[in-house]
Scaffold this motif. Structure first.
Motif, PDB file in Angstrom:
ATOM      1  N   VAL A  68     -31.149 -62.949  -3.198  1.00  0.00           N
ATOM      2  CA  VAL A  68     -29.793 -63.481  -3.122  1.00  0.00           C
ATOM      3  C   VAL A  68     -28.827 -62.299  -3.077  1.00  0.00           C
ATOM      4  O   VAL A  68     -29.066 -61.262  -3.701  1.00  0.00           O
ATOM      5  N   ALA A  69     -27.750 -62.446  -2.304  1.00  0.00           N
ATOM      6  CA  ALA A  69     -26.750 -61.392  -2.158  1.00  0.00           C
ATOM      7  C   ALA A  69     -25.476 -61.813  -2.881  1.00  0.00           C
ATOM      8  O   ALA A  69     -24.963 -62.904  -2.665  1.00  0.00           O
ATOM      9  N   GLU A  70     -24.983 -60.927  -3.735  1.00  0.00           N
ATOM     10  CA  GLU A  70     -23.791 -61.194  -4.542  1.00  0.00           C
ATOM     11  C   GLU A  70     -22.760 -60.083  -4.323  1.00  0.00           C
ATOM     12  O   GLU A  70     -23.113 -58.898  -4.306  1.00  0.00           O
ATOM     13  N   SER A  86     -30.547 -59.276  -5.329  1.00  0.00           N
ATOM     14  CA  SER A  86     -31.378 -59.488  -6.503  1.00  0.00           C
ATOM     15  C   SER A  86     -32.380 -60.599  -6.238  1.00  0.00           C
ATOM     16  O   SER A  86     -32.256 -61.344  -5.266  1.00  0.00           O
ATOM     17  N   GLU A  87     -33.351 -60.697  -7.127  1.00  0.00           N
ATOM     18  CA  GLU A  87     -34.320 -61.773  -7.056  1.00  0.00           C
ATOM     19  C   GLU A  87     -33.648 -63.049  -7.550  1.00  0.00           C
ATOM     20  O   GLU A  87     -33.033 -63.056  -8.623  1.00  0.00           O
ATOM     21  N   ARG A  88     -33.721 -64.092  -6.776  1.00  0.00           N
ATOM     22  CA  ARG A  88     -33.012 -65.338  -7.080  1.00  0.00           C
ATOM     23  C   ARG A  88     -33.368 -65.893  -8.452  1.00  0.00           C
ATOM     24  O   ARG A  88     -32.507 -66.263  -9.223  1.00  0.00           O
ATOM     25  N   ASP A  89     -34.654 -65.940  -8.789  1.00  0.00           N
ATOM     26  CA  ASP A  89     -35.061 -66.576 -10.041  1.00  0.00           C
ATOM     27  C   ASP A  89     -34.784 -65.731 -11.276  1.00  0.00           C
ATOM     28  O   ASP A  89     -34.309 -66.233 -12.282  1.00  0.00           O
ATOM     29  N   ARG A 122     -20.848 -56.840 -10.717  1.00  0.00           N
ATOM     30  CA  ARG A 122     -21.090 -58.043  -9.930  1.00  0.00           C
ATOM     31  C   ARG A 122     -19.977 -59.052 -10.195  1.00  0.00           C
ATOM     32  O   ARG A 122     -19.509 -59.189 -11.305  1.00  0.00           O
ATOM     33  N   THR A 123     -19.569 -59.757  -9.133  1.00  0.00           N
ATOM     34  CA  THR A 123     -18.443 -60.680  -9.257  1.00  0.00           C
ATOM     35  C   THR A 123     -18.857 -62.133  -9.452  1.00  0.00           C
ATOM     36  O   THR A 123     -18.029 -62.969  -9.804  1.00  0.00           O
ATOM     37  N   GLY A 124     -20.110 -62.461  -9.178  1.00  0.00           N
ATOM     38  CA  GLY A 124     -20.550 -63.842  -9.243  1.00  0.00           C
ATOM     39  C   GLY A 124     -20.400 -64.577  -7.922  1.00  0.00           C
ATOM     40  O   GLY A 124     -20.919 -65.682  -7.747  1.00  0.00           O
ATOM     41  N   GLU A 125     -19.693 -63.972  -6.961  1.00  0.00           N
ATOM     42  CA  GLU A 125     -19.516 -64.588  -5.643  1.00  0.00           C
ATOM     43  C   GLU A 125     -20.766 -64.373  -4.805  1.00  0.00           C
ATOM     44  O   GLU A 125     -21.150 -63.245  -4.531  1.00  0.00           O
ATOM     45  N   ARG A 126     -21.377 -65.483  -4.387  1.00  0.00           N
ATOM     46  CA  ARG A 126     -22.574 -65.446  -3.546  1.00  0.00           C
ATOM     47  C   ARG A 126     -22.276 -66.231  -2.265  1.00  0.00           C
ATOM     48  O   ARG A 126     -22.543 -67.432  -2.198  1.00  0.00           O
ATOM     49  N   PRO A 127     -21.699 -65.567  -1.267  1.00  0.00           N
ATOM     50  CA  PRO A 127     -21.299 -66.276  -0.044  1.00  0.00           C
ATOM     51  C   PRO A 127     -22.441 -67.064   0.586  1.00  0.00           C
ATOM     52  O   PRO A 127     -23.563 -66.584   0.681  1.00  0.00           O
ATOM     53  N   GLY A 128     -22.141 -68.296   0.955  1.00  0.00           N
ATOM     54  CA  GLY A 128     -23.121 -69.129   1.599  1.00  0.00           C
ATOM     55  C   GLY A 128     -23.896 -70.034   0.667  1.00  0.00           C
ATOM     56  O   GLY A 128     -24.608 -70.922   1.098  1.00  0.00           O
ATOM     57  N   GLU A 129     -23.775 -69.803  -0.624  1.00  0.00           N
ATOM     58  CA  GLU A 129     -24.511 -70.664  -1.577  1.00  0.00           C
ATOM     59  C   GLU A 129     -23.700 -71.875  -1.936  1.00  0.00           C
ATOM     60  O   GLU A 129     -22.524 -71.870  -2.036  1.00  0.00           O
TER      61      GLU A 129
END
Length: 129
Positions: A68-70, A86-89, A122-129
């Protein structure tokens, strides 16, 4: 619209988080370059990158442990915008992503171990999720 580094990072994140090339491909320059500090060779054209990424996204799409990209920024680099992959899980950081924009086009993406993903905020923003 003026393409900013943050816009380019969001487009790359959206592409990775959705496994769809469409959010990124319109922004790539013809002489686009893709590098990784984990790989010895780089990709030196838009066409080659799109071929490579299409195959990579097909593999990622089928995995349970998709990355996942943040959105983030690097305080030690004057708050330069970046992505943290990062790893999603587990949310374990894998690498930092930096971009370069020139003449309204994305000219380079760098996957980095240095600067470390742990040094990014990290901002917590994960575009596209």
């Amino acid at each position: 619209m003026t393409l900013t580094v943050k816009d380019a990072l969001r487009a790359y994140a959206r592409m990775l988080n959705t496994c769809d090339l469409e959010p990124l491909s319109p922004f790539l320059s013809d002489d686009f370059r893709y590098t990784s500090q984990m790989v010895l060779t780089s990709i030196g054209s838009k066409a080659d990158f799109l071929t490579y990424m299409r195959e990579k996204l097909d593999v990622i799409r089928g995995r349970d442990d998709r990355p996942v990209a943040e959105m983030g920024y690097l305080p030690a680099m004057f708050n330069r915008p970046c992505l943290v992959l990062s790893e999603r899980d587990s949310n374990t950081a894998i690498c930092t992503v930096l971009t370069e924009v020139s003449n309204q086009k994305l000219v380079q993406i760098d996957l980095c171990l240095i600067p470390t993903p742990g040094s990014a905020k990290r901002t917590g923003e994960r575009p596209g999720e």
